[in-house]
Design a protein around this motif. Structure first.
Motif, mmCIF file in Angstrom:
data_model
loop_
_atom_site.group_PDB
_atom_site.id
_atom_site.type_symbol
_atom_site.label_atom_id
_atom_site.label_comp_id
_atom_site.label_asym_id
_atom_site.label_seq_id
_atom_site.Cartn_x
_atom_site.Cartn_y
_atom_site.Cartn_z
ATOM 1 N N TYR A 1 -5.688 -7.685 10.425
ATOM 2 C CA TYR A 1 -6.541 -8.451 11.319
ATOM 3 C C TYR A 1 -7.911 -8.670 10.694
ATOM 4 N N CYS A 2 -8.607 -9.667 11.210
ATOM 5 C CA CYS A 2 -10.038 -9.887 10.991
ATOM 6 C C CYS A 2 -10.615 -10.184 12.359
ATOM 7 N N TRP A 3 -11.717 -9.499 12.710
ATOM 8 C CA TRP A 3 -12.284 -9.679 14.037
ATOM 9 C C TRP A 3 -13.797 -9.553 13.984
ATOM 10 N N ASP A 4 -14.492 -10.473 14.670
ATOM 11 C CA ASP A 4 -15.947 -10.466 14.764
ATOM 12 C C ASP A 4 -16.356 -9.872 16.095
ATOM 13 N N GLY A 5 -17.008 -8.713 16.058
ATOM 14 C CA GLY A 5 -17.536 -8.098 17.266
ATOM 15 C C GLY A 5 -19.012 -8.421 17.395
ATOM 16 N N VAL A 6 -19.647 -7.873 18.401
ATOM 17 C CA VAL A 6 -21.081 -8.086 18.598
ATOM 18 C C VAL A 6 -21.867 -7.345 17.524
ATOM 19 N N LEU A 7 -21.440 -6.119 17.220
ATOM 20 C CA LEU A 7 -22.176 -5.280 16.288
ATOM 21 C C LEU A 7 -21.650 -5.338 14.858
ATOM 22 N N GLN A 8 -20.369 -5.684 14.707
ATOM 23 C CA GLN A 8 -19.802 -5.687 13.358
ATOM 24 C C GLN A 8 -18.594 -6.611 13.274
ATOM 25 N N SER A 9 -18.310 -7.044 12.065
ATOM 26 C CA SER A 9 -17.102 -7.809 11.771
ATOM 27 C C SER A 9 -16.243 -6.943 10.874
ATOM 28 N N VAL A 10 -14.931 -6.934 11.148
ATOM 29 C CA VAL A 10 -14.032 -6.051 10.423
ATOM 30 C C VAL A 10 -12.772 -6.808 10.028
ATOM 31 N N CYS A 11 -12.325 -6.589 8.803
ATOM 32 C CA CYS A 11 -11.021 -7.059 8.339
ATOM 33 C C CYS A 11 -10.254 -5.838 7.846
ATOM 34 N N SER A 12 -8.960 -5.819 8.144
ATOM 35 C CA SER A 12 -8.136 -4.703 7.727
ATOM 36 C C SER A 12 -6.745 -5.193 7.355
ATOM 37 N N ASP A 13 -6.300 -4.811 6.164
ATOM 38 C CA ASP A 13 -4.931 -5.090 5.753
ATOM 39 C C ASP A 13 -4.067 -3.925 6.183
ATOM 40 N N SER A 14 -2.804 -4.210 6.451
ATOM 41 C CA SER A 14 -1.912 -3.148 6.900
ATOM 42 C C SER A 14 -0.722 -3.013 5.961
ATOM 43 N N LEU A 15 0.057 -2.006 6.223
ATOM 44 C CA LEU A 15 1.304 -1.794 5.508
ATOM 45 C C LEU A 15 2.300 -2.872 5.923
ATOM 46 N N THR A 16 3.473 -2.858 5.326
ATOM 47 C CA THR A 16 4.490 -3.851 5.686
ATOM 48 C C THR A 16 4.939 -3.626 7.130
ATOM 49 N N PRO A 17 5.445 -4.671 7.783
ATOM 50 C CA PRO A 17 5.926 -4.511 9.157
ATOM 51 C C PRO A 17 6.977 -3.403 9.290
ATOM 52 N N GLU A 18 7.877 -3.304 8.336
ATOM 53 C CA GLU A 18 8.925 -2.284 8.392
ATOM 54 C C GLU A 18 8.324 -0.875 8.436
ATOM 55 N N ILE A 19 7.352 -0.631 7.571
ATOM 56 C CA ILE A 19 6.708 0.685 7.512
ATOM 57 C C ILE A 19 5.892 0.938 8.771
ATOM 58 N N LEU A 20 5.139 -0.067 9.239
ATOM 59 C CA LEU A 20 4.344 0.096 10.463
ATOM 60 C C LEU A 20 5.224 0.431 11.657
ATOM 61 N N LEU A 21 6.344 -0.274 11.791
ATOM 62 C CA LEU A 21 7.246 -0.020 12.912
ATOM 63 C C LEU A 21 7.812 1.396 12.855
ATOM 64 N N LYS A 22 8.184 1.817 11.652
ATOM 65 C CA LYS A 22 8.749 3.161 11.485
ATOM 66 C C LYS A 22 7.699 4.240 11.749
ATOM 67 N N GLU A 23 6.523 4.104 11.121
ATOM 68 C CA GLU A 23 5.469 5.114 11.276
ATOM 69 C C GLU A 23 4.972 5.235 12.712
ATOM 70 N N ASN A 24 4.981 4.125 13.443
ATOM 71 C CA ASN A 24 4.513 4.136 14.829
ATOM 72 C C ASN A 24 5.650 4.366 15.824
ATOM 73 N N GLU A 25 6.832 4.649 15.281
ATOM 74 C CA GLU A 25 8.021 4.944 16.087
ATOM 75 C C GLU A 25 8.270 3.881 17.149
ATOM 76 N N ILE A 26 8.141 2.607 16.732
ATOM 77 C CA ILE A 26 8.401 1.486 17.629
ATOM 78 C C ILE A 26 9.910 1.303 17.732
ATOM 79 N N GLU A 27 10.415 1.329 18.944
ATOM 80 C CA GLU A 27 11.849 1.253 19.165
ATOM 81 C C GLU A 27 12.361 -0.179 19.107
ATOM 82 N N THR A 28 13.601 -0.291 18.670
ATOM 83 C CA THR A 28 14.287 -1.577 18.638
ATOM 84 C C THR A 28 14.656 -1.975 20.064
ATOM 85 N N VAL A 29 14.471 -3.242 20.390
ATOM 86 C CA VAL A 29 14.872 -3.763 21.687
ATOM 87 C C VAL A 29 16.224 -4.447 21.503
ATOM 88 N N PHE A 30 17.198 -4.079 22.331
ATOM 89 C CA PHE A 30 18.530 -4.675 22.241
ATOM 90 C C PHE A 30 18.569 -5.929 23.102
#
Length: 145
Positions: free
Chosen positions: A45-74
């Motif tokens: 994400y990249c986001w402009d707040g009142v006090l600061q602007s922040v950009c952050s790159d993340s891991l791949t979607p597969e890794i993020l889903l696994k690390e955050n224990e996001i469940e598969t929806v059937f």
């Protein structure tokens, strides 16, 4: 007395800053399939707040889903995912990809709905959107039964 007024003014100023910063916080997702909430994970994400602007790159979607224990929806073939956010993004700024190079299973948007494939399998979707203050990416996973 001047000290008390100064402290009061600083307190009011800090309260206003906190209030306005909270008003420009990043939106969240409210994705649903047949009324069922679809768990998502926020990616880059990249986001402009009142006090600061922040950009952050993340891991791949597969890794993020696994690390955050996001469940598969059937889901069923051809189900539709309603893509809604806590704040409305710019018109025509929502993009969806499923990481598949297969044209048959390409992500199809119909307004604010993602049409899921007819073919059985597990699909990871990446949804990006833009707002006045920035852009966000979210991922989720479904299994078409």
């Amino acid at each position: 007395m001047k000290k008390l007024i100064s402290l009061l003014m600083v307190g009011i100023l800090l309260s206003m800053i906190i209030f306005f910063e909270s008003r420009v916080s990043m939106p969240a997702t409210i994705f649903t399939i047949n009324g069922q909430i679809v768990p998502t994970v926020q990616g880059s994400y990249c986001w402009d707040g009142v006090l600061q602007s922040v950009c952050s790159d993340s891991l791949t979607p597969e890794i993020l889903l696994k690390e955050n224990e996001i469940e598969t929806v059937f889901v069923h073939p051809g189900d539709r995912v309603k893509l809604k956010f806590t704040r409305t993004p710019f018109e025509n700024s929502i993009n969806v990809s499923n990481g598949s190079n297969d044209q048959e299973n390409k992500a199809i948007l119909d307004g604010n709905y993602l049409v899921l494939p007819e073919k059985r399998g597990v699909y990871i979707y990446v949804v990006s959107a833009k707002w006045e203050r920035g852009s966000l990416v979210f991922s989720f996973m479904v299994e078409v039964e």
